[in-house]
Design a protein around this motif. Structure first.
Motif, PDB file in Angstrom:
ATOM      1  N   GLY A 213       0.830  -1.205   0.000  1.00 24.37           N
ATOM      2  CA  GLY A 213       0.000   0.000   0.000  1.00 24.37           C
ATOM      3  C   GLY A 213       0.864   1.254   0.000  1.00 24.37           C
ATOM      4  N   ASP A 214       0.330   2.360   0.537  1.00 21.85           N
ATOM      5  CA  ASP A 214       1.099   3.607   0.523  1.00 21.85           C
ATOM      6  C   ASP A 214       2.068   3.722   1.702  1.00 21.85           C
ATOM      7  OD1 ASP A 214      -0.508   4.228   2.701  1.00 21.85           O
ATOM      8  OD2 ASP A 214      -1.588   5.861   1.708  1.00 21.85           O
ATOM      9  N   GLY A 215       1.976   2.771   2.659  1.00 17.61           N
ATOM     10  CA  GLY A 215       2.909   2.761   3.784  1.00 17.61           C
ATOM     11  C   GLY A 215       2.559   3.735   4.885  1.00 17.61           C
ATOM     12  N   GLU A 216       1.457   4.459   4.719  1.00 16.33           N
ATOM     13  CA  GLU A 216       1.083   5.435   5.755  1.00 16.33           C
ATOM     14  C   GLU A 216       0.185   4.825   6.831  1.00 16.33           C
ATOM     15  OE1 GLU A 216       2.293   8.673   6.332  1.00 16.33           O
ATOM     16  OE2 GLU A 216       3.717   7.631   5.022  1.00 16.33           O
ATOM     17  N   GLU A 252       3.368   4.340  18.395  1.00 15.19           N
ATOM     18  CA  GLU A 252       2.816   4.188  17.044  1.00 15.19           C
ATOM     19  C   GLU A 252       3.843   4.585  15.989  1.00 15.19           C
ATOM     20  OE1 GLU A 252      -1.376   5.522  14.831  1.00 15.19           O
ATOM     21  OE2 GLU A 252      -0.719   6.517  16.660  1.00 15.19           O
ATOM     22  N   THR A 253       3.890   3.821  14.902  1.00 17.37           N
ATOM     23  CA  THR A 253       4.779   4.174  13.787  1.00 17.37           C
ATOM     24  C   THR A 253       4.109   3.813  12.466  1.00 17.37           C
ATOM     25  OG1 THR A 253       6.985   3.872  12.821  1.00 17.37           O
ATOM     26  CG2 THR A 253       5.981   1.930  13.794  1.00 17.37           C
ATOM     27  N   THR A 254       4.368   4.602  11.429  1.00 16.56           N
ATOM     28  CA  THR A 254       3.872   4.217  10.101  1.00 16.56           C
ATOM     29  C   THR A 254       4.774   3.120   9.551  1.00 16.56           C
ATOM     30  OG1 THR A 254       5.236   5.794   8.863  1.00 16.56           O
ATOM     31  CG2 THR A 254       3.078   6.581   9.653  1.00 16.56           C
ATOM     32  N   ILE A 255       4.259   2.389   8.583  1.00 21.93           N
ATOM     33  CA  ILE A 255       5.047   1.305   7.980  1.00 21.93           C
ATOM     34  C   ILE A 255       6.205   1.887   7.165  1.00 21.93           C
ATOM     35  CG2 ILE A 255       4.959  -0.738   6.504  1.00 21.93           C
ATOM     36  CD1 ILE A 255       3.470  -0.987   9.239  1.00 21.93           C
ATOM     37  N   ASN A 256       6.000   3.063   6.565  1.00 20.41           N
ATOM     38  CA  ASN A 256       7.118   3.733   5.873  1.00 20.41           C
ATOM     39  C   ASN A 256       8.254   4.043   6.846  1.00 20.41           C
ATOM     40  OD1 ASN A 256       6.098   3.837   3.246  1.00 20.41           O
ATOM     41  ND2 ASN A 256       4.929   5.702   3.639  1.00 20.41           N
ATOM     42  N   ILE A 272      13.612   0.982  -0.647  1.00 21.41           N
ATOM     43  CA  ILE A 272      12.266   0.747  -0.117  1.00 21.41           C
ATOM     44  C   ILE A 272      11.289   0.868  -1.279  1.00 21.41           C
ATOM     45  CG2 ILE A 272      10.481   1.609   1.446  1.00 21.41           C
ATOM     46  CD1 ILE A 272      12.804   2.586   3.284  1.00 21.41           C
ATOM     47  N   VAL A 273      10.539  -0.205  -1.514  1.00 23.53           N
ATOM     48  CA  VAL A 273       9.659  -0.293  -2.688  1.00 23.53           C
ATOM     49  C   VAL A 273       8.217  -0.485  -2.225  1.00 23.53           C
ATOM     50  CG1 VAL A 273       9.154  -1.642  -4.759  1.00 23.53           C
ATOM     51  CG2 VAL A 273      11.527  -1.310  -4.050  1.00 23.53           C
ATOM     52  N   HIS A 274       7.289   0.222  -2.869  1.00 17.07           N
ATOM     53  CA  HIS A 274       5.868   0.083  -2.533  1.00 17.07           C
ATOM     54  C   HIS A 274       5.177  -0.871  -3.509  1.00 17.07           C
ATOM     55  CE1 HIS A 274       6.910   3.662  -0.251  1.00 17.07           C
ATOM     56  NE2 HIS A 274       5.847   3.418   0.489  1.00 17.07           N
ATOM     57  N   ILE A 275       4.369  -1.771  -2.945  1.00  8.94           N
ATOM     58  CA  ILE A 275       3.639  -2.759  -3.747  1.00  8.94           C
ATOM     59  C   ILE A 275       2.146  -2.598  -3.468  1.00  8.94           C
ATOM     60  CG2 ILE A 275       3.207  -5.240  -4.044  1.00  8.94           C
ATOM     61  CD1 ILE A 275       6.105  -5.759  -3.416  1.00  8.94           C
ATOM     62  N   ASP A 287      -7.262  -2.778   4.403  1.00 15.86           N
ATOM     63  CA  ASP A 287      -6.359  -2.693   5.542  1.00 15.86           C
ATOM     64  C   ASP A 287      -6.841  -1.613   6.502  1.00 15.86           C
ATOM     65  OD1 ASP A 287      -4.244  -3.491   7.061  1.00 15.86           O
ATOM     66  OD2 ASP A 287      -2.702  -2.439   5.911  1.00 15.86           O
ATOM     67  N   MET A 288      -6.396  -1.716   7.747  1.00 14.41           N
ATOM     68  CA  MET A 288      -6.750  -0.716   8.754  1.00 14.41           C
ATOM     69  C   MET A 288      -5.708   0.394   8.740  1.00 14.41           C
ATOM     70  SD  MET A 288      -8.208  -3.602   9.552  1.00 14.41           S
ATOM     71  CE  MET A 288      -8.906  -2.982   8.096  1.00 14.41           C
ATOM     72  N   GLN A 289      -6.147   1.634   8.865  1.00 16.72           N
ATOM     73  CA  GLN A 289      -5.212   2.750   8.822  1.00 16.72           C
ATOM     74  C   GLN A 289      -4.400   2.872  10.109  1.00 16.72           C
ATOM     75  OE1 GLN A 289      -4.738   3.997   5.955  1.00 16.72           O
ATOM     76  NE2 GLN A 289      -3.128   5.438   6.554  1.00 16.72           N
ATOM     77  N   ARG A 290      -5.054   2.674  11.251  1.00 16.87           N
ATOM     78  CA  ARG A 290      -4.350   2.789  12.544  1.00 16.87           C
ATOM     79  C   ARG A 290      -4.756   1.641  13.467  1.00 16.87           C
ATOM     80  NH1 ARG A 290      -5.359   8.339  15.308  1.00 16.87           N
ATOM     81  NH2 ARG A 290      -3.520   7.776  16.529  1.00 16.87           N
ATOM     82  N   ARG A 291      -3.810   1.218  14.303  1.00 19.41           N
ATOM     83  CA  ARG A 291      -4.065   0.164  15.296  1.00 19.41           C
ATOM     84  C   ARG A 291      -3.333   0.539  16.580  1.00 19.41           C
ATOM     85  NH1 ARG A 291      -5.462  -4.839  13.218  1.00 19.41           N
ATOM     86  NH2 ARG A 291      -7.492  -4.322  12.417  1.00 19.41           N
ATOM     87  N   VAL A 292      -4.006   1.156  17.519  1.00 17.75           N
ATOM     88  CA  VAL A 292      -3.373   1.571  18.780  1.00 17.75           C
ATOM     89  C   VAL A 292      -4.217   1.061  19.944  1.00 17.75           C
ATOM     90  CG1 VAL A 292      -2.471   3.508  20.133  1.00 17.75           C
ATOM     91  CG2 VAL A 292      -2.590   3.690  17.631  1.00 17.75           C
ATOM     92  N   PRO A 293      -3.628   0.320  20.880  1.00 17.73           N
ATOM     93  CA  PRO A 293      -4.421  -0.182  22.005  1.00 17.73           C
ATOM     94  C   PRO A 293      -4.520   0.805  23.168  1.00 17.73           C
ATOM     95  CG  PRO A 293      -2.199  -1.049  22.162  1.00 17.73           C
ATOM     96  CD  PRO A 293      -2.246  -0.193  20.917  1.00 17.73           C
ATOM     97  N   ASP A 294      -5.645   0.766  23.850  1.00 17.14           N
ATOM     98  CA  ASP A 294      -5.765   1.401  25.160  1.00 17.14           C
ATOM     99  C   ASP A 294      -5.414   0.295  26.164  1.00 17.14           C
ATOM    100  OD1 ASP A 294      -6.643   2.263  27.658  1.00 17.14           O
ATOM    101  OD2 ASP A 294      -8.344   3.373  26.838  1.00 17.14           O
TER     102      ASP A 294
END
Length: 327
Positions: A213-216, A252-256, A272-275, A287-294
């Motif tokens: 994806g876009d890695g964001e 939290e971190t982006t995949i990029n 680093i290549v985007h697919i 895909d989910m944009q963000r995944r942060v636990p409480d």
């Protein structure tokens, strides 16, 4: 002196299970592992086999005879055996649904017969397309359509949770639900789409680091050593049963950004290549944009929070994979 607690770990030759077995043995407990080695690896537990308080059974958790015998000799069952990883789920949806739901049912039936406290591994995937971040255990859940196979995994793990909590309510079996958020560390296989081992191996080999994806999209990664301490805490706390607990990091971190950190820490020249997702998985993949636990609930109960930050985690994985590469 108090006698050691007898643990049964399903999927105990896997990544989390093998680390948990080690930690429990170090604390003086008795550990039995059942694993059919479909995703677990014997090499993960080979060093534990000579231990007098460690026992290994190569079998499926749906083998009622084996599970009955193992449960009869256990005080606590930690149920980690499951079909995991986005790639496996997309490619083998029938296997995923049957393994997760029927496997958990088999474990709970055996646990009920002998009154074993049971900890069931679930996943942040159950939060689905929820947009309220961070995710808390009592939040509403929003899943995608049944035509998209990735949601089969989330739904199967939700059924596991419903089933476990129903056993507690109806039969009084002490059940704890653990929702893991991206557990990582040495021994994790990159075979099923796990991002950190995949990035690290690509970086060490000088291959392109492939970002889907876009890695964001962003994630939080928690070291397996921290997760193991959370599991052990929940296994013994008298007030843990009957509830769901998020277990994860809040860093939290982006995949990029993750790809860049891996490349820098591995001292790699890999591009680093985007697919596109449809090339990596299948058409229509969501895909989910963000995944942060409480993690307020588990912190309140146990005082638990992760000790290792992302750079520490990456250094540990890089050291492990580098050693394997040159072995």
């Amino acid at each position: 002196m108090q006698s050691p607690t007898r643990f049964l770990i399903t999927g105990g030759a896997g990544f989390i299970g093998s680390h948990l077995a080690e930690a429990l043995l170090e604390q003086g407990h008795v550990v039995a592992v059942v694993d059919d080695l479909s995703t677990g690896r014997l090499e993960n537990i080979a060093h534990l086999l000579p231990h007098e308080r460690f026992h290994f059974a190569r079998a499926s958790i749906t083998d009622a005879i084996v599970m009955d015998r193992l449960a009869s000799q256990s005080d606590v069952i930690v149920h980690l055996a499951a079909a995991v990883g986005v790639k496996l789920i997309v490619e083998h949806p029938v296997h995923t649904i049957e393994t997760n739901i029927m496997g958990t049912e088999a474990v709970l039936k055996s646990a009920l017969r002998y009154g074993c406290r049971t900890l069931i591994a679930s996943t942040s995937e159950v939060y689905g397309k929820g947009s309220k971040v961070p995710f808390a255990e009592e939040d509403d859940v929003l899943l995608g359509p049944t035509s998209r196979s990735r949601w089969a995994y989330a739904a199967s793990k939700m059924v596991d949770e419903f089933l476990g909590l129903a056993y507690q309510r109806e039969f009084g079996l002490p059940v704890v639900i653990m929702r893991f958020f991206n557990t990582v560390g040495p021994r994790q296989t990159g075979r099923y789409g796990m991002v950190i081992p995949r990035f690290v191996r690509q970086a060490l080999r000088g291959e392109p680091i492939t970002v889907y994806g876009d890695g964001e999209q962003s994630r939080c990664f928690c070291d397996v050593s921290d997760v193991v301490q959370a599991i052990i805490g929940l296994a013994f706390h008298p007030d843990a049963p009957g509830r769901v607990y998020n277990i994860g990091s809040t860093e939290e971190t982006t995949i990029n950004a993750l790809a860049q950190r891996v490349r820098a820490l591995a001292e790699s020249q890999s591009p680093i290549v985007h697919i596109p997702y449809e090339q990596a998985y299948a058409e229509g993949f969501e895909d989910m944009q963000r995944r942060v636990p409480d993690i307020t609930r588990i912190h309140t109960l146990l005082g638990w929070s992760p000790k290792l930050g992302l750079d520490d985690i990456l250094r540990r994985v890089i050291a492990y994979e580098r050693e394997r590469l040159h072995a």
